[in-house]
Motif scaffolding. Structure first.
Motif, mmCIF file in Angstrom:
data_model
loop_
_atom_site.group_PDB
_atom_site.id
_atom_site.type_symbol
_atom_site.label_atom_id
_atom_site.label_comp_id
_atom_site.label_asym_id
_atom_site.label_seq_id
_atom_site.Cartn_x
_atom_site.Cartn_y
_atom_site.Cartn_z
ATOM 1 N N PRO A 89 0.804 -1.222 0.000
ATOM 2 C CA PRO A 89 0.000 0.000 0.000
ATOM 3 C C PRO A 89 0.835 1.268 0.000
ATOM 4 C CG PRO A 89 -0.006 -0.997 2.182
ATOM 5 C CD PRO A 89 0.686 -1.971 1.280
ATOM 6 N N SER A 90 2.108 1.178 0.433
ATOM 7 C CA SER A 90 2.949 2.377 0.483
ATOM 8 C C SER A 90 3.294 2.876 -0.909
ATOM 9 C CB SER A 90 4.236 2.091 1.267
ATOM 10 O OG SER A 90 3.949 1.763 2.610
ATOM 11 N N ILE A 91 3.525 1.950 -1.835
ATOM 12 C CA ILE A 91 3.891 2.353 -3.200
ATOM 13 C C ILE A 91 2.834 1.914 -4.212
ATOM 14 C CG2 ILE A 91 6.355 2.343 -2.720
ATOM 15 C CD1 ILE A 91 6.540 -0.399 -4.008
ATOM 16 N N GLN A 92 1.707 1.383 -3.710
ATOM 17 C CA GLN A 92 0.575 1.001 -4.556
ATOM 18 C C GLN A 92 0.982 0.025 -5.665
ATOM 19 O OE1 GLN A 92 -3.012 2.496 -4.284
ATOM 20 N NE2 GLN A 92 -1.998 2.195 -2.320
ATOM 21 N N LYS A 93 1.771 -0.985 -5.293
ATOM 22 C CA LYS A 93 2.186 -1.988 -6.267
ATOM 23 C C LYS A 93 1.573 -3.331 -5.913
ATOM 24 C CE LYS A 93 6.050 -3.914 -8.819
ATOM 25 N NZ LYS A 93 7.481 -3.830 -9.133
ATOM 26 N N LEU A 94 1.119 -4.071 -6.940
ATOM 27 C CA LEU A 94 0.419 -5.330 -6.771
ATOM 28 C C LEU A 94 1.117 -6.434 -7.556
ATOM 29 C CD1 LEU A 94 -2.460 -6.475 -5.671
ATOM 30 C CD2 LEU A 94 -3.118 -6.295 -8.069
ATOM 31 N N LYS A 95 1.245 -7.612 -6.924
ATOM 32 C CA LYS A 95 1.781 -8.788 -7.616
ATOM 33 C C LYS A 95 0.785 -9.925 -7.456
ATOM 34 C CE LYS A 95 5.437 -12.279 -7.557
ATOM 35 N NZ LYS A 95 5.768 -12.250 -8.990
ATOM 36 N N LYS A 96 0.192 -10.360 -8.577
ATOM 37 C CA LYS A 96 -0.737 -11.473 -8.518
ATOM 38 C C LYS A 96 0.037 -12.783 -8.416
ATOM 39 C CE LYS A 96 -4.508 -9.188 -10.983
ATOM 40 N NZ LYS A 96 -5.450 -9.245 -12.121
ATOM 41 N N ILE A 97 -0.471 -13.685 -7.601
ATOM 42 C CA ILE A 97 0.178 -14.963 -7.362
ATOM 43 C C ILE A 97 -0.474 -16.030 -8.233
ATOM 44 C CG2 ILE A 97 0.584 -16.764 -5.631
ATOM 45 C CD1 ILE A 97 0.738 -14.572 -3.546
ATOM 46 N N PRO A 98 0.327 -16.848 -8.917
ATOM 47 C CA PRO A 98 -0.270 -17.889 -9.772
ATOM 48 C C PRO A 98 -1.018 -18.923 -8.935
ATOM 49 C CG PRO A 98 2.097 -18.223 -9.546
ATOM 50 C CD PRO A 98 1.798 -16.878 -8.937
ATOM 51 N N ASP A 99 -2.038 -19.542 -9.557
ATOM 52 C CA ASP A 99 -2.776 -20.605 -8.878
ATOM 53 C C ASP A 99 -1.850 -21.784 -8.609
ATOM 54 O OD1 ASP A 99 -5.133 -19.171 -8.975
ATOM 55 O OD2 ASP A 99 -5.685 -19.977 -10.940
ATOM 56 N N SER A 100 -2.059 -22.456 -7.505
ATOM 57 C CA SER A 100 -1.252 -23.630 -7.188
ATOM 58 C C SER A 100 -1.542 -24.732 -8.196
ATOM 59 C CB SER A 100 -1.562 -24.122 -5.771
ATOM 60 O OG SER A 100 -2.930 -24.424 -5.634
ATOM 61 N N THR B 222 -19.556 0.895 6.486
ATOM 62 C CA THR B 222 -20.029 -0.458 6.194
ATOM 63 C C THR B 222 -19.093 -1.232 5.278
ATOM 64 O OG1 THR B 222 -21.320 0.396 4.336
ATOM 65 C CG2 THR B 222 -22.433 0.229 6.460
ATOM 66 N N THR B 223 -18.205 -0.564 4.558
ATOM 67 C CA THR B 223 -17.344 -1.255 3.600
ATOM 68 C C THR B 223 -15.895 -0.860 3.844
ATOM 69 O OG1 THR B 223 -17.696 0.525 1.993
ATOM 70 C CG2 THR B 223 -19.131 -1.413 1.842
ATOM 71 N N ILE B 224 -15.338 -1.269 4.984
ATOM 72 C CA ILE B 224 -13.970 -0.897 5.316
ATOM 73 C C ILE B 224 -13.274 -2.079 5.969
ATOM 74 C CG2 ILE B 224 -14.562 0.007 7.605
ATOM 75 C CD1 ILE B 224 -12.441 2.203 7.085
ATOM 76 N N CYS B 225 -11.985 -2.249 5.645
ATOM 77 C CA CYS B 225 -11.142 -3.247 6.304
ATOM 78 C C CYS B 225 -10.089 -2.501 7.109
ATOM 79 C CB CYS B 225 -10.469 -4.156 5.283
ATOM 80 S SG CYS B 225 -11.589 -5.246 4.401
ATOM 81 N N TRP B 226 -9.961 -2.832 8.387
ATOM 82 C CA TRP B 226 -8.970 -2.203 9.236
ATOM 83 C C TRP B 226 -7.716 -3.074 9.257
ATOM 84 C CZ3 TRP B 226 -10.292 2.556 10.583
ATOM 85 C CH2 TRP B 226 -11.644 2.879 10.719
ATOM 86 N N GLY B 227 -6.550 -2.438 9.147
ATOM 87 C CA GLY B 227 -5.290 -3.159 9.237
ATOM 88 C C GLY B 227 -4.225 -2.269 9.836
ATOM 89 N N ILE B 228 -3.253 -2.883 10.506
ATOM 90 C CA ILE B 228 -2.151 -2.151 11.103
ATOM 91 C C ILE B 228 -0.871 -2.605 10.420
ATOM 92 C CG2 ILE B 228 -0.832 -1.749 13.208
ATOM 93 C CD1 ILE B 228 -3.392 -2.158 14.769
ATOM 94 N N CYS B 229 -0.124 -1.668 9.824
ATOM 95 C CA CYS B 229 1.081 -2.064 9.101
ATOM 96 C C CYS B 229 2.116 -0.956 9.157
ATOM 97 C CB CYS B 229 0.752 -2.397 7.645
ATOM 98 S SG CYS B 229 0.252 -0.970 6.649
ATOM 99 N N TRP B 230 3.365 -1.340 8.847
ATOM 100 C CA TRP B 230 4.463 -0.389 8.714
ATOM 101 C C TRP B 230 4.758 -0.220 7.238
ATOM 102 C CZ3 TRP B 230 5.594 1.986 13.106
ATOM 103 C CH2 TRP B 230 5.318 1.334 14.308
#
Length: 286
Positions: free
Chosen positions: A41-52, A268-276
């Motif tokens: 979330p800090s640099i808004q980069k996403l890596k999709k993981i292949p299906d097993s 109603t549509t929020i996920c809470w998370g704690i991260c560095w």
């Protein structure tokens, strides 16, 4: 004190949820289609993981995510439940994805002592290099056990929760969390909800009751973090159609709602998370 809350754009254009967090990265799950990805979330980069195994994941599964410090690797764990004709869980197949190798592998199944117990009641959490989860058997007198998987050695441990039985509810089931540096379990009873912490990791004699709150209809508080002085616990308050943050004072046994600038009090549509924050580029070299 509570740090700054940041509202971030969804990393994917479909419904998703948070599987786990480690080293500045979230593992997120598309709970409609089943795909998973790693998100910074800090640099808004996403890596999709292949299906097993190159196949779409089955429906009856759970995921965990954590950091293996021994091998300097981020890993995703997939647990698949297999049941017999009577719908009793008979085995749990486990696969591990390595970010460094960018591949999946099957490892030993969860020990047979989990026969009849089901995953999926709570989050899979990370502590001391091991993932941990709650497994419950609600067919007779509801019972639960805790199973951990060391990400480096790939060895399991199974140990009991601090009480003999719990109340299984459709809406608020037993929950396993990490609170500070402690393994934490939230347990339901008819008139109250108890929160226990394990003061010495893996030592079942060290379970200690942190607090107990009387039940309120359709309201549940999930512990997220300690305050700096350790005298309060940050709670995610869940109710009918809303989610908010509140502080629970352990000594005064009182609750105070947290005001967050720019966000509505009831969401109603929020996920809470704690991260560095992290600059990890998700290329296997973090």
């Amino acid at each position: 004190m509570l740090g700054t809350a940041t509202k971030l754009r969804s990393p994917m254009p479909y419904s998703w949820d948070i599987v786990g967090y480690a080293n500045g990265l979230f593992c997120v799950l598309n709970y409609v289609e089943g795909g998973i990805a790693l998100w910074n979330p800090s640099i808004q980069k996403l890596k999709k993981i292949p299906d097993s195994n190159g196949q779409p994941p089955p429906l009856e599964l759970d995921y965990g995510f954590g950091y293996d410090s021994t091998n300097d690797d981020l890993k995703v764990v997939q647990i698949v439940e297999l049941a017999n004709e009577e719908d009793i869980v008979v085995s749990h197949q486990v696969s591990v994805y390595s970010l460094k190798a960018n591949s999946w592998k099957r490892i030993q199944d969860i020990p047979s002592s989990s026969y009849g117990f089901s995953v999926g009641f709570c989050d899979i959490v990370l502590l001391n290099g091991a993932l941990g989860w709650l497994m419950c058997d609600e067919l007779l007198d509801p019972q639960c056990i805790i199973v951990t998987l060391d990400l480096a050695s790939e060895k399991y441990r199974v140990f009991p929760i601090p009480v003999d039985r719990v109340d299984i509810e459709d809406r608020y089931k037993p929950d396993l969390k990490i609170l500070g540096d402690y393994l934490c379990i939230c347990l339901n009873f008819r008139s109250r909800r108890d929160v226990w912490i394990m003061k010495e990791y893996g030592e079942t004699e060290s379970w200690s009751l942190l607090y107990s709150i009387d039940k309120q209809p359709n309201v549940y508080g999930k512990p997220l973090a300690f305050s700096k002085n350790g005298e309060m616990v940050l709670l995610e308050i869940l109710g009918n159609g809303y989610s908010r943050l509140s502080w629970y004072d352990l000594e005064k046994k009182s609750v105070k709602q947290v005001e967050i600038s720019g966000l509505r009090n009831f969401l109603t549509t929020i996920c809470w998370g704690i991260c560095w924050g992290s600059l990890c580029l998700l290329d296997g070299d973090c």
